[in-house]
Design a protein around this motif. Structure first.
Motif, PDB file in Angstrom:
ATOM      1  N   ALA A 122       0.666  -1.097   0.081  1.00  0.00           N
ATOM      2  CA  ALA A 122      -0.023  -0.203   0.099  1.00  0.00           C
ATOM      3  C   ALA A 122       0.931   1.260   0.042  1.00  0.00           C
ATOM      4  N   HIS A 123       0.492   2.335  -0.667  1.00  0.00           N
ATOM      5  CA  HIS A 123       1.366   3.468  -1.210  1.00  0.00           C
ATOM      6  C   HIS A 123       0.575   4.752  -1.460  1.00  0.00           C
ATOM      7  N   THR A 124       1.235   5.747  -1.602  1.00  0.00           N
ATOM      8  CA  THR A 124       0.522   7.049  -1.922  1.00  0.00           C
ATOM      9  C   THR A 124       1.752   7.834  -2.428  1.00  0.00           C
ATOM     10  N   SER A 125       1.320   8.950  -3.237  1.00  0.00           N
ATOM     11  CA  SER A 125       2.127   9.959  -3.977  1.00  0.00           C
ATOM     12  C   SER A 125       1.344  10.922  -4.163  1.00  0.00           C
ATOM     13  N   ALA A 126       1.929  11.866  -5.016  1.00  0.00           N
ATOM     14  CA  ALA A 126       1.320  13.190  -5.472  1.00  0.00           C
ATOM     15  C   ALA A 126      -0.121  12.817  -6.070  1.00  0.00           C
ATOM     16  N   TYR A 142      -2.446   1.553  -4.944  1.00  0.00           N
ATOM     17  CA  TYR A 142      -2.481   2.964  -4.561  1.00  0.00           C
ATOM     18  C   TYR A 142      -3.331   3.173  -3.534  1.00  0.00           C
ATOM     19  N   THR A 143      -3.107   4.200  -2.571  1.00  0.00           N
ATOM     20  CA  THR A 143      -4.091   4.671  -1.739  1.00  0.00           C
ATOM     21  C   THR A 143      -4.396   6.215  -1.646  1.00  0.00           C
ATOM     22  N   ASP A 144      -5.237   6.796  -1.694  1.00  0.00           N
ATOM     23  CA  ASP A 144      -5.685   8.244  -1.778  1.00  0.00           C
ATOM     24  C   ASP A 144      -5.565   8.685  -0.198  1.00  0.00           C
ATOM     25  N   ALA A 145      -4.367   8.864   0.345  1.00  0.00           N
ATOM     26  CA  ALA A 145      -4.122   9.383   1.600  1.00  0.00           C
ATOM     27  C   ALA A 145      -3.022  10.376   2.009  1.00  0.00           C
ATOM     28  N   ASP A 146      -2.889  10.916   2.906  1.00  0.00           N
ATOM     29  CA  ASP A 146      -1.957  11.925   3.087  1.00  0.00           C
ATOM     30  C   ASP A 146      -0.462  11.504   3.083  1.00  0.00           C
ATOM     31  N   ALA A 147      -0.591  10.134   3.718  1.00  0.00           N
ATOM     32  CA  ALA A 147       0.718   9.305   3.982  1.00  0.00           C
ATOM     33  C   ALA A 147       0.329   7.976   4.489  1.00  0.00           C
ATOM     34  N   VAL A 148       1.152   6.848   3.800  1.00  0.00           N
ATOM     35  CA  VAL A 148       0.731   5.501   4.063  1.00  0.00           C
ATOM     36  C   VAL A 148       2.009   4.734   4.547  1.00  0.00           C
ATOM     37  N   THR A 149       1.807   4.150   5.489  1.00  0.00           N
ATOM     38  CA  THR A 149       2.783   3.002   5.965  1.00  0.00           C
ATOM     39  C   THR A 149       2.477   1.817   5.767  1.00  0.00           C
ATOM     40  N   ASP A 150       3.301   0.767   5.353  1.00  0.00           N
ATOM     41  CA  ASP A 150       2.973  -0.481   4.935  1.00  0.00           C
ATOM     42  C   ASP A 150       4.440  -1.125   4.927  1.00  0.00           C
ATOM     43  N   ARG A 151       4.595  -2.306   5.769  1.00  0.00           N
ATOM     44  CA  ARG A 151       5.678  -3.089   6.114  1.00  0.00           C
ATOM     45  C   ARG A 151       6.993  -2.149   5.913  1.00  0.00           C
ATOM     46  N   GLY A 152       7.343  -1.350   6.766  1.00  0.00           N
ATOM     47  CA  GLY A 152       8.451  -0.324   6.742  1.00  0.00           C
ATOM     48  C   GLY A 152       8.603   0.312   5.679  1.00  0.00           C
ATOM     49  N   LEU A 153       7.559   0.501   4.852  1.00  0.00           N
ATOM     50  CA  LEU A 153       7.947   1.573   3.943  1.00  0.00           C
ATOM     51  C   LEU A 153       6.734   2.722   3.946  1.00  0.00           C
ATOM     52  N   ILE A 154       7.237   4.078   4.234  1.00  0.00           N
ATOM     53  CA  ILE A 154       6.353   5.193   4.209  1.00  0.00           C
ATOM     54  C   ILE A 154       6.438   5.744   2.946  1.00  0.00           C
ATOM     55  N   THR A 155       5.318   6.395   2.414  1.00  0.00           N
ATOM     56  CA  THR A 155       5.205   7.050   1.398  1.00  0.00           C
ATOM     57  C   THR A 155       4.248   8.337   1.426  1.00  0.00           C
ATOM     58  N   ALA A 156       4.670   9.531   0.774  1.00  0.00           N
ATOM     59  CA  ALA A 156       3.607  10.655   0.895  1.00  0.00           C
ATOM     60  C   ALA A 156       3.956  11.325  -0.370  1.00  0.00           C
ATOM     61  N   GLY A 157       2.994  12.361  -0.693  1.00  0.00           N
ATOM     62  CA  GLY A 157       2.957  13.149  -1.624  1.00  0.00           C
ATOM     63  C   GLY A 157       3.696  14.460  -1.316  1.00  0.00           C
ATOM     64  N   PRO A 158       3.870  15.492  -2.313  1.00  0.00           N
ATOM     65  CA  PRO A 158       4.767  16.495  -2.006  1.00  0.00           C
ATOM     66  C   PRO A 158       4.159  17.711  -1.100  1.00  0.00           C
ATOM     67  N   THR A 159       2.756  17.636  -0.957  1.00  0.00           N
ATOM     68  CA  THR A 159       2.235  18.657  -0.320  1.00  0.00           C
ATOM     69  C   THR A 159       1.871  18.262   1.178  1.00  0.00           C
ATOM     70  N   GLU A 160       2.429  17.154   1.580  1.00  0.00           N
ATOM     71  CA  GLU A 160       2.083  16.385   2.978  1.00  0.00           C
ATOM     72  C   GLU A 160       3.430  16.225   3.906  1.00  0.00           C
ATOM     73  N   PRO A 161       4.226  17.104   4.050  1.00  0.00           N
ATOM     74  CA  PRO A 161       5.522  17.147   4.838  1.00  0.00           C
ATOM     75  C   PRO A 161       5.263  16.688   6.187  1.00  0.00           C
ATOM     76  N   VAL A 162       4.061  17.182   6.608  1.00  0.00           N
ATOM     77  CA  VAL A 162       3.718  17.015   8.029  1.00  0.00           C
ATOM     78  C   VAL A 162       3.120  15.614   8.445  1.00  0.00           C
TER      79      VAL A 162
END
Length: 204
Positions: A122-126, A142-162
């Motif tokens: 599971a992951h997200t991006s811009a 793909y998950t429509d979310a501000d940030a996603v964590t799955d099995r040790g991997l965090i992903t986020a889009g450019p507008t979500e540094p917090v």
């Protein structure tokens, strides 16, 4: 007896890196006692998209997953304009294979997609079509979310540094539960009540 030293968190630095994307995470990791070290393509200085000159602490070739608590990959124009940063995506694979977590934001998510690391997580991006343009095989995850964590991997889009920082701080146990939620509400929503929660937690 003193507590054992924490392994450092490694932040990848390279030309055109998006310097606004990791500041919340690195500041509060450092405040919590996590050493933060920068790792570049080589030992040569790099320059961020904002014009900051950064001298890496070490070169990517000298980075080993067992010596790190986390690898953070910020976005950069180079993720989409060349193959120069592909070695960092390969390093992310080595980290995940070794059980060391990775956090990627913005263009770095596309680099991981090209490396095949998002095909079964599971992951997200811009936006979803940004990653789809890489030709990767993980679109169904793909998950429509501000940030996603799955099995040790965090992903986020450019507008979500917090939100990106929230996932990192939670993963490494800097904040948990209502304190982590309050930290996010303070810096993302400017919620004054959240400050009181953080003050009480700091006093304990």
């Amino acid at each position: 007896m003193s507590a054992p030293a924490r392994k450092p968190v490694h932040v990848a630095v390279y030309d055109t890196l998006a310097d606004w994307e990791t500041g919340h995470a690195t500041a509060y990791l450092a405040r919590a006692g996590h050493p933060v070290r920068t790792v570049g393509p080589s030992a040569d200085p790099v320059r961020s998209i904002g014009g900051l000159r950064i001298q890496p602490d070490l070169a990517l070739a000298d980075l080993r997953p067992e010596d790190s608590a986390l690898l953070i990959l910020p976005g950069a124009d180079l993720w989409d304009t060349s193959q120069d940063l592909a070695p960092f995506a390969r390093a992310a694979r080595a980290f995940l294979d070794a059980g060391t977590p990775v956090a990627a934001i913005c263009g770095a998510t596309a680099g991981l997609a090209r490396e095949g690391l998002l095909d079964d997580r599971a992951h997200t991006s811009a936006v979803s079509f940004y990653l789809a343009a890489t030709g990767y095989g993980g679109g169904e995850h793909y998950t429509d979310a501000d940030a996603v964590t799955d099995r040790g991997l965090i992903t986020a889009g450019p507008t979500e540094p917090v939100a990106f920082a929230r996932e990192i701080l939670g993963l490494l146990g800097v904040y948990e539960g209502e304190v982590l939620d309050a930290w996010y509400r303070l810096f993302h929503d400017s919620d004054a009540q959240a400050y009181d929660v953080l003050e009480k937690a700091a006093a304990r």
